[in-house]
Scaffold this active site. Structure first.
Site, PDB file in Angstrom:
ATOM      1  CB  THR A  98     -28.657   3.122  25.961  1.00 41.45           C
ATOM      2  OG1 THR A  98     -29.234   1.919  25.403  1.00 41.45           O
ATOM      3  CG2 THR A  98     -27.300   3.366  25.329  1.00 41.45           C
ATOM      4  NE  ARG A 134     -33.414  -3.106  31.077  1.00 39.65           N
ATOM      5  CZ  ARG A 134     -33.702  -2.887  32.344  1.00 39.65           C
ATOM      6  NH1 ARG A 134     -34.758  -2.159  32.665  1.00 39.65           N
ATOM      7  NH2 ARG A 134     -32.984  -3.417  33.295  1.00 39.65           N
ATOM      8  CG  ASP A 164     -31.989 -11.082  33.526  1.00 49.06           C
ATOM      9  OD1 ASP A 164     -32.712 -11.818  32.825  1.00 49.06           O
ATOM     10  OD2 ASP A 164     -31.258 -10.203  33.044  1.00 49.06           O
ATOM     11  CG  ASP A 179     -29.685 -14.002  32.871  1.00 50.04           C
ATOM     12  OD1 ASP A 179     -29.634 -14.325  31.666  1.00 50.04           O
ATOM     13  OD2 ASP A 179     -28.994 -13.090  33.359  1.00 50.04           O
TER      14      ASP A 179
END
Ligand code: PRP
Ligand code: URA
Length: 209
Positions: free
Chosen positions: A108, A104, A200, A203
């Site tokens: 944007t 992603r 995340d 991560d």
């Protein structure tokens, strides 16, 4: 419209609590993600067709059921979807695994493609697209679009945590796809992270930042 199923079995809820906890380290996080993925796969495959065979027990003949050979495929969305693959393969070792590479764009929020490799008989398989996080739904929707273009027909989506926005997006773009999640969270924040979520996922699985 596709249905949404929330798997809130106590074992899943318990493990999800520690997956969310920021103090859970990489090793334990990875183990828990695989464990929840396996528990969810157990539920998702409840409708797999069976056929009858006869076996001989030590004392008599018995008519018993075995899986009727329906072909399954797992489609993890790289990278974080990889964290769920091994847990599912423990239960369904014969499943083939295709990969969709998407990330992603942080500015944007649009999904950016970088890889796609599917089993050659993709059209004959029941496919489960897997990704821990369904946030805006952009990545999952694009992954499903890509595999449909490659011939996929029977597709389910399995995520650990979904935001309402992500569910709505996938339902709007792909009304033939059922969605299976362990939790539906409250909302997205201004960076489109799921709140409360788990942070995340990639991560935390791979120890990066
Ligand atoms: C994360 C997650 C999903 C996506 C969800 O991946 O694993 O693929 O974001 O967000 P969306 O629903 O708004 O598209 P990320 O882009 O961080 O890539 P990674 O798995 O390589 O870390
Ligand atoms: N991707 C993640 O890994 N976490 C979120 O909360 C949203 C997208």
């Amino acid at each position: 419209m596709g249905n949404v199923y929330v798997f809130d079995h106590p074992l899943i809820q318990h493990k999800m609590t520690y997956i969310r906890d920021k103090n859970t380290g990489t090793k334990e996080f990875r183990e828990l993600v695989n464990e929840v993925a396996a528990l969810m796969a157990y539920e998702i495959t409840r409708d797999m067709p069976l056929e009858e065979i006869t076996v001989e027990t030590p004392v008599a003949k018995a008519k018993c059921k075995v899986l009727s050979g329906k072909k399954l495929g797992l489609v993890p969305i790289l990278r974080a979807g990889l964290g769920m693959v091994d847990g599912i393969l423990e239960l369904i070792p014969a499943a083939k695994v295709g990969h969709i590479g998407l990330y992603r764009d942080p500015e944007t929020l649009e999904p950016v493609q970088y890889y796609a490799k599917m089993p050659s008989d993709i059209g004959e398989r029941d496919l489960i697209v897997i990704d821990p996080m369904l946030a805006t739904g952009g990545s999952a929707s694009e992954a499903i679009r890509m595999i449909k273009e490659m011939g996929a027909r029977n597709i389910k989506l399995m995520c650990l945590i979904a935001a309402p926005e992500g569910i709505e997006r996938v339902q709007k773009d792909h009304d033939d796809v059922d969605i299976f999640v362990a939790a539906v969270d409250e909302k997205l924040d201004e960076k489109s992270y799921i709140i409360p979520g788990l942070g995340d996922a990639g991560d935390r699985l791979f120890g990066t930042r």
